[in-house]
Design an enzyme around this catalytic site. Structure first.
Site, PDB file in Angstrom:
ATOM      1  N   GLU A  78      26.398  21.500   9.711  1.00  0.00           N
ATOM      2  CA  GLU A  78      25.515  22.119   8.709  1.00  0.00           C
ATOM      3  C   GLU A  78      26.298  22.563   7.474  1.00  0.00           C
ATOM      4  O   GLU A  78      25.696  22.907   6.461  1.00  0.00           O
ATOM      5  CB  GLU A  78      24.747  23.299   9.338  1.00  0.00           C
ATOM      6  CG  GLU A  78      25.532  24.570   9.548  1.00  0.00           C
ATOM      7  CD  GLU A  78      26.477  24.531  10.753  1.00  0.00           C
ATOM      8  OE1 GLU A  78      26.660  23.450  11.354  1.00  0.00           O
ATOM      9  OE2 GLU A  78      27.053  25.590  11.068  1.00  0.00           O
ATOM     10  N   ILE A  89      35.577  26.050  13.075  1.00  0.00           N
ATOM     11  CA  ILE A  89      35.804  27.479  12.825  1.00  0.00           C
ATOM     12  C   ILE A  89      35.907  28.186  14.178  1.00  0.00           C
ATOM     13  O   ILE A  89      34.910  28.319  14.890  1.00  0.00           O
ATOM     14  CB  ILE A  89      34.652  28.089  11.999  1.00  0.00           C
ATOM     15  CG1 ILE A  89      34.462  27.327  10.687  1.00  0.00           C
ATOM     16  CG2 ILE A  89      34.924  29.576  11.729  1.00  0.00           C
ATOM     17  CD1 ILE A  89      33.172  27.663   9.949  1.00  0.00           C
ATOM     18  N   ARG A  90      37.099  28.590  14.530  1.00  0.00           N
ATOM     19  CA  ARG A  90      37.331  29.186  15.861  1.00  0.00           C
ATOM     20  C   ARG A  90      36.568  28.385  16.928  1.00  0.00           C
ATOM     21  O   ARG A  90      35.827  28.936  17.746  1.00  0.00           O
ATOM     22  CB  ARG A  90      36.922  30.662  15.873  1.00  0.00           C
ATOM     23  CG  ARG A  90      37.760  31.513  14.927  1.00  0.00           C
ATOM     24  CD  ARG A  90      37.399  32.986  15.024  1.00  0.00           C
ATOM     25  NE  ARG A  90      37.668  33.482  16.346  1.00  0.00           N
ATOM     26  CZ  ARG A  90      36.851  34.269  17.053  1.00  0.00           C
ATOM     27  NH1 ARG A  90      35.688  34.642  16.551  1.00  0.00           N
ATOM     28  NH2 ARG A  90      37.185  34.690  18.233  1.00  0.00           N
ATOM     29  N   ARG A 117      36.583  28.286  24.946  1.00  0.00           N
ATOM     30  CA  ARG A 117      36.310  28.987  23.683  1.00  0.00           C
ATOM     31  C   ARG A 117      37.581  29.143  22.856  1.00  0.00           C
ATOM     32  O   ARG A 117      38.667  29.262  23.400  1.00  0.00           O
ATOM     33  CB  ARG A 117      35.763  30.390  23.957  1.00  0.00           C
ATOM     34  CG  ARG A 117      34.384  30.400  24.556  1.00  0.00           C
ATOM     35  CD  ARG A 117      33.915  31.837  24.752  1.00  0.00           C
ATOM     36  NE  ARG A 117      33.693  32.516  23.491  1.00  0.00           N
ATOM     37  CZ  ARG A 117      33.539  33.836  23.375  1.00  0.00           C
ATOM     38  NH1 ARG A 117      33.611  34.609  24.442  1.00  0.00           N
ATOM     39  NH2 ARG A 117      33.318  34.371  22.197  1.00  0.00           N
ATOM     40  N   CYS A 176      29.040  24.462  17.994  1.00  0.00           N
ATOM     41  CA  CYS A 176      30.082  25.487  18.134  1.00  0.00           C
ATOM     42  C   CYS A 176      29.672  26.554  19.162  1.00  0.00           C
ATOM     43  O   CYS A 176      29.652  26.268  20.346  1.00  0.00           O
ATOM     44  CB  CYS A 176      30.414  26.058  16.763  1.00  0.00           C
ATOM     45  SG  CYS A 176      32.056  26.761  16.699  1.00  0.00           S
ATOM     46  N   GLY A 198      28.173  30.649  15.598  1.00  0.00           N
ATOM     47  CA  GLY A 198      28.148  32.099  15.407  1.00  0.00           C
ATOM     48  C   GLY A 198      29.029  32.709  16.464  1.00  0.00           C
ATOM     49  O   GLY A 198      30.125  32.218  16.723  1.00  0.00           O
ATOM     50  N   GLU A 199      28.538  33.720  17.117  1.00  0.00           N
ATOM     51  CA  GLU A 199      29.301  34.345  18.194  1.00  0.00           C
ATOM     52  C   GLU A 199      28.499  34.153  19.492  1.00  0.00           C
ATOM     53  O   GLU A 199      27.408  34.723  19.628  1.00  0.00           O
ATOM     54  CB  GLU A 199      29.518  35.822  17.857  1.00  0.00           C
ATOM     55  CG  GLU A 199      30.650  36.454  18.610  1.00  0.00           C
ATOM     56  CD  GLU A 199      31.950  35.647  18.579  1.00  0.00           C
ATOM     57  OE1 GLU A 199      32.375  35.237  17.474  1.00  0.00           O
ATOM     58  OE2 GLU A 199      32.522  35.414  19.648  1.00  0.00           O
ATOM     59  N   SER A 200      29.036  33.351  20.390  1.00  0.00           N
ATOM     60  CA  SER A 200      28.245  32.971  21.564  1.00  0.00           C
ATOM     61  C   SER A 200      27.881  34.175  22.436  1.00  0.00           C
ATOM     62  O   SER A 200      26.813  34.195  23.046  1.00  0.00           O
ATOM     63  CB  SER A 200      28.979  31.910  22.387  1.00  0.00           C
ATOM     64  OG  SER A 200      30.266  32.363  22.747  1.00  0.00           O
ATOM     65  N   HIS A 260      30.943  22.128  12.675  1.00  0.00           N
ATOM     66  CA  HIS A 260      29.762  22.649  11.970  1.00  0.00           C
ATOM     67  C   HIS A 260      29.182  21.621  10.998  1.00  0.00           C
ATOM     68  O   HIS A 260      29.448  21.701   9.793  1.00  0.00           O
ATOM     69  CB  HIS A 260      30.155  23.905  11.177  1.00  0.00           C
ATOM     70  CG  HIS A 260      30.346  25.111  12.010  1.00  0.00           C
ATOM     71  ND1 HIS A 260      29.373  26.082  12.167  1.00  0.00           N
ATOM     72  CD2 HIS A 260      31.399  25.527  12.737  1.00  0.00           C
ATOM     73  CE1 HIS A 260      29.817  27.040  12.955  1.00  0.00           C
ATOM     74  NE2 HIS A 260      31.046  26.734  13.315  1.00  0.00           N
TER      75      HIS A 260
END
Ligand code: GLN
Length: 189
Positions: free
Chosen positions: A174, A135-136, A108, A81, A49-51, A172
């Site tokens: 998942e 993803i990023r 990051r 991630c 997600g967004e850390s 990821h």
């Protein structure tokens, strides 16, 4: 592992996908948004997600301290991630919050703009082949102490394990069907 309850930190990001992946492995998982819910689980996943967002909410809900306490008492944690970033002792070029549990320094958004997102075949030590969706994604610049490198991609470290208590993946798992990494984390519980 039978009967173990996996908690998925469900503050932001790809938590539902982790629940579905554990379901496919026949394992039970519950969403964790409070220290009380954390107290009910045998292992914790910190999703992608967004850390920065996950870290902020974690502190707001008192989950940072609760997670550290449970970890100190033996609970295994897997970060994917953004979750990998939140486990790291050091985040390169940044003062951002992390739990500082794992002996790794992460960078990051490390794969650069041109390849914001990509897929690759990976070979993971002790686990075997898996498909990695990035993803990023961060990568690990450096490990020390008990951190053991499980996989690299183009010479960048993308999966690390520390003892039987910490697992982190830059990609990821998942979002792919195989379930290899999910079963591996279950084996750590
Ligand atoms: N770039 C995100 C971060 O820095 C991580 C991306 C992800 O979790 N897919 O937190």
């Amino acid at each position: 592992m039978a009967g173990k309850r996996i908690g998925i930190l469900a503050l932001q990001g790809a938590f539902i996908e982790h629940e579905q992946a554990f379901n496919r492995c026949g394992a039970r998982s519950i969403e964790v948004r409070s220290p009380a819910q954390l107290a009910e689980v045998d292992g914790l996943v910190i999703p992608g997600g967004e850390s920065t967002a996950i870290g902020k909410l974690m502190r707001e809900y008192g989950l940072d301290k609760a997670i550290k306490d449970r970890f100190a008492a033996g609970m295994p944690i897997w970060g994917t991630c953004a979750g990998m970033i939140l486990l790291a002792r050091e985040v390169a070029d940044s003062k951002q919050f992390s739990l500082e549990l794992m002996d790794i320094r992460v960078k990051r958004n490390a794969f650069g703009r041109q390849i914001n997102s990509f897929e690759a075949d990976l070979e993971i030590a002790d686990i075997g082949k898996t498909r990695g969706i990035f993803i990023r994604a961060p990568y690990v610049e450096k490990t020390w102490g008990e951190a053991r490198i499980l996989a690299t991609y183009q010479d960048k470290i993308v999966a690390v394990q520390q003892g039987n208590k910490l697992l982190s993946t830059a990609f990821h798992p998942e979002l792919t069907e195989g379930g290899e990494m999910h079963r591996y984390f279950l084996s750590m519980l």
